[in-house]
Every structure is written in C-alpha cells, then in structure tokens.
Design a protein around this motif. Structure first.
Motif, PDB file in Angstrom:
ATOM      1  N   LEU A  67       0.819  -1.214   0.000  1.00 45.56           N
ATOM      2  CA  LEU A  67       0.000   0.000   0.000  1.00 45.56           C
ATOM      3  C   LEU A  67       0.852   1.263   0.000  1.00 45.56           C
ATOM      4  O   LEU A  67       0.418   2.318  -0.480  1.00 45.56           O
ATOM      5  CB  LEU A  67      -0.940   0.007   1.205  1.00 45.56           C
ATOM      6  N   GLU A  68       2.057   1.170   0.515  1.00 42.90           N
ATOM      7  CA  GLU A  68       2.956   2.317   0.518  1.00 42.90           C
ATOM      8  C   GLU A  68       3.605   2.553  -0.848  1.00 42.90           C
ATOM      9  O   GLU A  68       4.218   3.603  -1.075  1.00 42.90           O
ATOM     10  CB  GLU A  68       4.053   2.118   1.575  1.00 42.90           C
ATOM     11  N   LYS A  69       3.476   1.588  -1.760  1.00 38.68           N
ATOM     12  CA  LYS A  69       4.129   1.697  -3.071  1.00 38.68           C
ATOM     13  C   LYS A  69       3.120   2.078  -4.159  1.00 38.68           C
ATOM     14  O   LYS A  69       3.176   3.149  -4.722  1.00 38.68           O
ATOM     15  CB  LYS A  69       4.810   0.375  -3.416  1.00 38.68           C
ATOM     16  N   TYR A  70       2.195   1.199  -4.441  1.00 38.01           N
ATOM     17  CA  TYR A  70       1.153   1.495  -5.439  1.00 38.01           C
ATOM     18  C   TYR A  70       0.053   0.446  -5.348  1.00 38.01           C
ATOM     19  O   TYR A  70       0.254  -0.648  -4.816  1.00 38.01           O
ATOM     20  CB  TYR A  70       1.712   1.558  -6.862  1.00 38.01           C
ATOM     21  N   MET A  71      -1.110   0.822  -5.885  1.00 38.31           N
ATOM     22  CA  MET A  71      -2.215  -0.131  -6.024  1.00 38.31           C
ATOM     23  C   MET A  71      -2.448  -0.348  -7.519  1.00 38.31           C
ATOM     24  O   MET A  71      -1.513  -0.690  -8.227  1.00 38.31           O
ATOM     25  CB  MET A  71      -3.434   0.369  -5.266  1.00 38.31           C
ATOM     26  N   HIS A  72      -3.639  -0.103  -8.020  1.00 35.55           N
ATOM     27  CA  HIS A  72      -3.877  -0.350  -9.439  1.00 35.55           C
ATOM     28  C   HIS A  72      -3.135   0.671 -10.296  1.00 35.55           C
ATOM     29  O   HIS A  72      -3.183   1.870 -10.031  1.00 35.55           O
ATOM     30  CB  HIS A  72      -5.378  -0.271  -9.736  1.00 35.55           C
ATOM     31  N   LEU A  73      -2.475   0.158 -11.344  1.00 36.18           N
ATOM     32  CA  LEU A  73      -1.772   1.044 -12.274  1.00 36.18           C
ATOM     33  C   LEU A  73      -2.318   0.941 -13.692  1.00 36.18           C
ATOM     34  O   LEU A  73      -2.472   1.933 -14.383  1.00 36.18           O
ATOM     35  CB  LEU A  73      -0.272   0.697 -12.307  1.00 36.18           C
ATOM     36  N   MET A  74      -2.586  -0.310 -14.132  1.00 32.58           N
ATOM     37  CA  MET A  74      -2.940  -0.525 -15.529  1.00 32.58           C
ATOM     38  C   MET A  74      -3.653  -1.870 -15.650  1.00 32.58           C
ATOM     39  O   MET A  74      -3.473  -2.735 -14.793  1.00 32.58           O
ATOM     40  CB  MET A  74      -1.666  -0.513 -16.384  1.00 32.58           C
ATOM     41  N   VAL A  75      -4.431  -2.026 -16.682  1.00 34.90           N
ATOM     42  CA  VAL A  75      -5.119  -3.297 -16.885  1.00 34.90           C
ATOM     43  C   VAL A  75      -4.106  -4.427 -17.002  1.00 34.90           C
ATOM     44  O   VAL A  75      -2.922  -4.207 -17.303  1.00 34.90           O
ATOM     45  CB  VAL A  75      -6.024  -3.253 -18.137  1.00 34.90           C
ATOM     46  N   TYR A  76      -4.577  -5.641 -16.800  1.00 35.63           N
ATOM     47  CA  TYR A  76      -3.701  -6.816 -16.714  1.00 35.63           C
ATOM     48  C   TYR A  76      -2.901  -7.036 -18.001  1.00 35.63           C
ATOM     49  O   TYR A  76      -3.410  -6.888 -19.108  1.00 35.63           O
ATOM     50  CB  TYR A  76      -4.562  -8.047 -16.434  1.00 35.63           C
ATOM     51  N   GLY A  77      -1.639  -7.399 -17.822  1.00 33.40           N
ATOM     52  CA  GLY A  77      -0.830  -7.873 -18.925  1.00 33.40           C
ATOM     53  C   GLY A  77      -0.047  -6.814 -19.675  1.00 33.40           C
ATOM     54  O   GLY A  77       0.622  -7.133 -20.673  1.00 33.40           O
ATOM     55  N   GLU A  78      -0.095  -5.555 -19.239  1.00 30.22           N
ATOM     56  CA  GLU A  78       0.591  -4.489 -19.965  1.00 30.22           C
ATOM     57  C   GLU A  78       1.870  -4.028 -19.262  1.00 30.22           C
ATOM     58  O   GLU A  78       2.917  -3.870 -19.893  1.00 30.22           O
ATOM     59  CB  GLU A  78      -0.354  -3.295 -20.149  1.00 30.22           C
ATOM     60  N   PHE A  79       1.777  -3.780 -17.959  1.00 32.70           N
ATOM     61  CA  PHE A  79       2.947  -3.329 -17.197  1.00 32.70           C
ATOM     62  C   PHE A  79       3.640  -4.538 -16.547  1.00 32.70           C
ATOM     63  O   PHE A  79       3.011  -5.565 -16.294  1.00 32.70           O
ATOM     64  CB  PHE A  79       2.527  -2.363 -16.090  1.00 32.70           C
ATOM     65  N   VAL A  80       4.912  -4.369 -16.270  1.00 30.83           N
ATOM     66  CA  VAL A  80       5.645  -5.377 -15.497  1.00 30.83           C
ATOM     67  C   VAL A  80       5.424  -5.055 -14.021  1.00 30.83           C
ATOM     68  O   VAL A  80       6.104  -4.199 -13.442  1.00 30.83           O
ATOM     69  CB  VAL A  80       7.150  -5.369 -15.844  1.00 30.83           C
TER      70      VAL A  80
END
Length: 405
Positions: A67-80
């Motif tokens: 939670l201190e880093k990130y939660m949702h960033l992008m839909v599945y399968g696009e970002f590492v």
C-alpha cells in the motif's frame, strides 16, 4: 436509530432468505469476534479461504508494505508488475514444469471462465464435460458446467454443448471423445460433500483425455494451497493437469484467483483476436503480495506437515451414533448426519456455543469442517467437544418438540 443489521437487510443484496446475520468486528487466527462480545471458532475458513488463518501477520505486513508503493496502475498484462511476476514465479515453483504460465484473476469463478475459453480457443472444439454435483461458480459459463440442475434451470439458456459424467464412474469416461475441448473436474469434489477419487479414477481420466486430445482442467479452488495436506491435491493421485485452477485459500483473505497452463496453450489468447481474455483488476498488486505471503507462510511455517494429524484428531474425536461417516482429504472434511434437519439443528446450536460450521450445497446432510490450517490440537478438541455436546442437545430439543406437538 437504524441498526447495522437492518441496513444490511435493506441495502446489501441477499443470497437467501436466511442469512446467518453474524456481525463480526474483528478476526484473528481461527477466531472471529462478534460485536456482541461472542467469540466464534471458525471451522470453515470463510468457505476454504483463510487457510493460514484470519489476518496472518505476514499477510497483513505484505499488504501494508504494498500500500505504501502502489495499487492499481494498468489493466492486466501491460505493465511489469513486480507482485504479479513474483507470485507467478512462486506458483510455478510449486508445480510441474510444464505449468509455467499464470493468468491471475479476481476469483475462482473468473478462473473457471478463463480456463473454459482457453480450452475452446486452443483445441478448436466446443464440447465441455463436467461432473454431476460439481460446483465451479455462478457466472454463466461456470454455471453451465455446474452439476446441479436445480441451480441452473432458472438461468437457461446457458452454454451449449455441455455434457456431464459421474465422478468416480470409470465407464462414463468413454463419453470423452475427439469432440471434447476439455473436461473440468474438481480433484476432490467439494460441494458434493468431499468425495475423493477412488480406484485410480483420475489416472484413467488423465489417460482418456490424453488419448482424445482433450484438455484436463483440474479445479483446485477449494482443495489447493495446502487444504488436503499437499500444496495441490493432485500431487496425491499421480497425475498432472493441462490447466489448473486456484482461488479461495490463495489470497490469505484477499480476493484473487488464477488459471495456470503451459505457455504454448496460454498463447492462444494473444492472437485472432488479440486480448482474447482480459481483466482490469486481475493481478491486483495488493492481492498478489498477500498471495505470495500466503505461499511463504505455508512453506516456511511447515503447515502441510500437520494437516493429516489434525484431520486424524477430528476423526478420532467426532464419534457419535448420529455421525454416520466422516469423509476427508486432509482438512477438507465432511461429517455425515442422517438428515438436513438434524444437521441444521446441530449447526445452529454450535454457532450459539461459538463454533461455526456449515453444510454443502449438494450434500445438505453433511457438516463442512475445513478450519484454518493453523488450528491447534487444543482448539480441535474444544471444537469437537462443543459439536458432540450440541448433537445431544439438538436431538433432545427435536424430540421434545415432537412430544409437545
């Protein structure tokens, strides 16, 4: 002032006319704590979810760190996403080498949906085969391969070209042909009341699927993540699936599921069309770190080693004339009573005494026993003492009620 219970009934969609209506303010380990001060010993793990116990400290810590880093960033399968990659690698380490590609979703029923699509896309076939009394979820594709007409008829039409076979019936395997895209089957049937494969049934099923070019989908949504005493139940039966499904105990209490297949099979989703299967929240980083922590807890706290001894203790202690049989594979257990009426009375009284149990969708005369794997011998003895006591009390109440009427 409107109570929380009243608001629950008014605004939270109900799944039956008789919800348990327990109001819990905290849970930890094998216990849940009610707002009324009642303490409940949880013998069903939120229906197979809390395998490492409620709020395991290592799971909670992993969630807090993420939670201190990130939660949702992008839909599945696009970002590492580090959490997705690390979880997928950790899952692969528990599996046969060919099961090397993990598609992470939000739930068990989503894992089923993805696996059915994958099987049809990869094989080019349309027929799906599942078992009578199987439970694979409630969305329309998953419901189509459920094995109970009573749950399905109100929602037809469902997927076409679905056939059913009887679990543990070798003769039925001849129904699997070169038309069959996949057989989806629970390694150990759950909602049927814990039915364990017999007489090399799964080996013969595996051989028939191989012979006909049919994909074998093993549903380990309930039986996986240590529930049966091995990390995966199929390890006990000398077979390997083409596609494996998991969820429930996978997330340590967080929502997550996955279907796992060899990379060359999973690649069928990449073209014609692209995005053959997609999800917005699948592989959510918070759920992924919770799942990775759960794997590490199971391994590093050696939880698998104690499963069989704990199951044996339940079987040793739960001896009563009204208990007709106990079926189990590890701590996936069913205690059979003569009828639903007797069982329901026992369950209700056990909850009053602080022990939470349940029945099965397709076997309503059997008590579900599937506690967190961290349950202790002392806690097992206490739970069994209460169950045996309330059996006698429930039967006396029923008998007295009949006499009065």
């Amino acid at each position: 002032m409107v109570s929380m219970r009243q608001l629950f009934l008014q605004h939270v969609a109900q799944t039956s006319d008789f919800p348990l209506m327990m109001e819990i303010e905290k849970a930890e380990g094998v216990y849940m704590y009610g707002t009324n001060g009642q303490v409940y010993l949880d013998l069903i793990s939120g229906i197979g979810v809390s395998n490492v116990g409620h709020r395991h400290p290592r799971v909670v810590s992993a969630i807090q760190e993420q939670l201190e880093k990130y939660m949702h960033l992008m839909v599945y399968g696009e970002f590492v996403h580090g959490p997705q990659v690390q979880l997928s690698e950790a899952l692969h380490q528990t599996l046969p080498k060919h099961l090397d590609n993990v598609y992470i979703v939000n739930s068990g029923t989503e894992a089923v949906e993805g696996a059915l699509k994958l099987a049809k896309r990869y094989t080019g076939r349309t027929e799906l085969i599942s078992c009578y009394n199987a439970y694979h979820g409630s969305t329309q594709g998953a419901l189509s391969v459920n094995g109970s007409e009573g749950f399905k008829n109100a929602f037809r039409p469902l997927l076409p070209d679905v056939r059913h076979i009887h679990y543990n019936k070798i003769e039925d395997l001849e129904r699997i042909t070169t038309r069959t895209a996949a057989v989806i089957i629970e390694t150990v049937q759950g909602e049927a009341g814990v039915r364990v494969p017999e007489n090399d049934y799964l080996k013969k099923l595996r051989a028939r699927c191989t012979e006909t070019g049919t994909l074998l989908i093993l549903d380990e949504i309930q039986s996986g993540f240590g529930r049966t005493g091995t990390f995966w139940a199929f390890e006990q039966f000398g077979i390997e699936p083409d596609i494996l499904l998991c969820a429930k105990g996978m997330g340590g209490g967080m929502p997550i599921g996955a279907f796992i297949a060899p990379q060359h099979i999973m690649a069928a989703f990449k073209t014609n069309p692209i995005l053959g299967h997609c999800t917005t929240f699948g592989g959510h980083p918070v759920s992924c770190v919770a799942s990775l922590a759960t794997i590490n807890v199971i391994k590093e706290e050696n939880l698998l080693a104690g499963v069989q001894a704990k199951a044996d203790l339940f079987k040793q202690l739960l001896v009563h004339p009204r208990i007709k049989a106990i079926r189990n594979c590890g701590l996936m257990m069913a205690a059979e009573f003569e009828s639903f009426d007797v069982l329901k009375a026992v369950i209700d009284k056990a909850i009053e005494r602080g022990v939470l149990t349940d029945w099965f969708l397709f076997c309503d005369n059997s008590m579900r026993i599937a506690p967190p794997l961290v349950i202790t011998e002392e806690q097992i003895r206490e739970a069994c003492r209460v169950i045996l006591q309330v059996i006698d009390e429930a039967l006396m109440s029923q008998k007295f009620g009949k006499l009065k009427s």
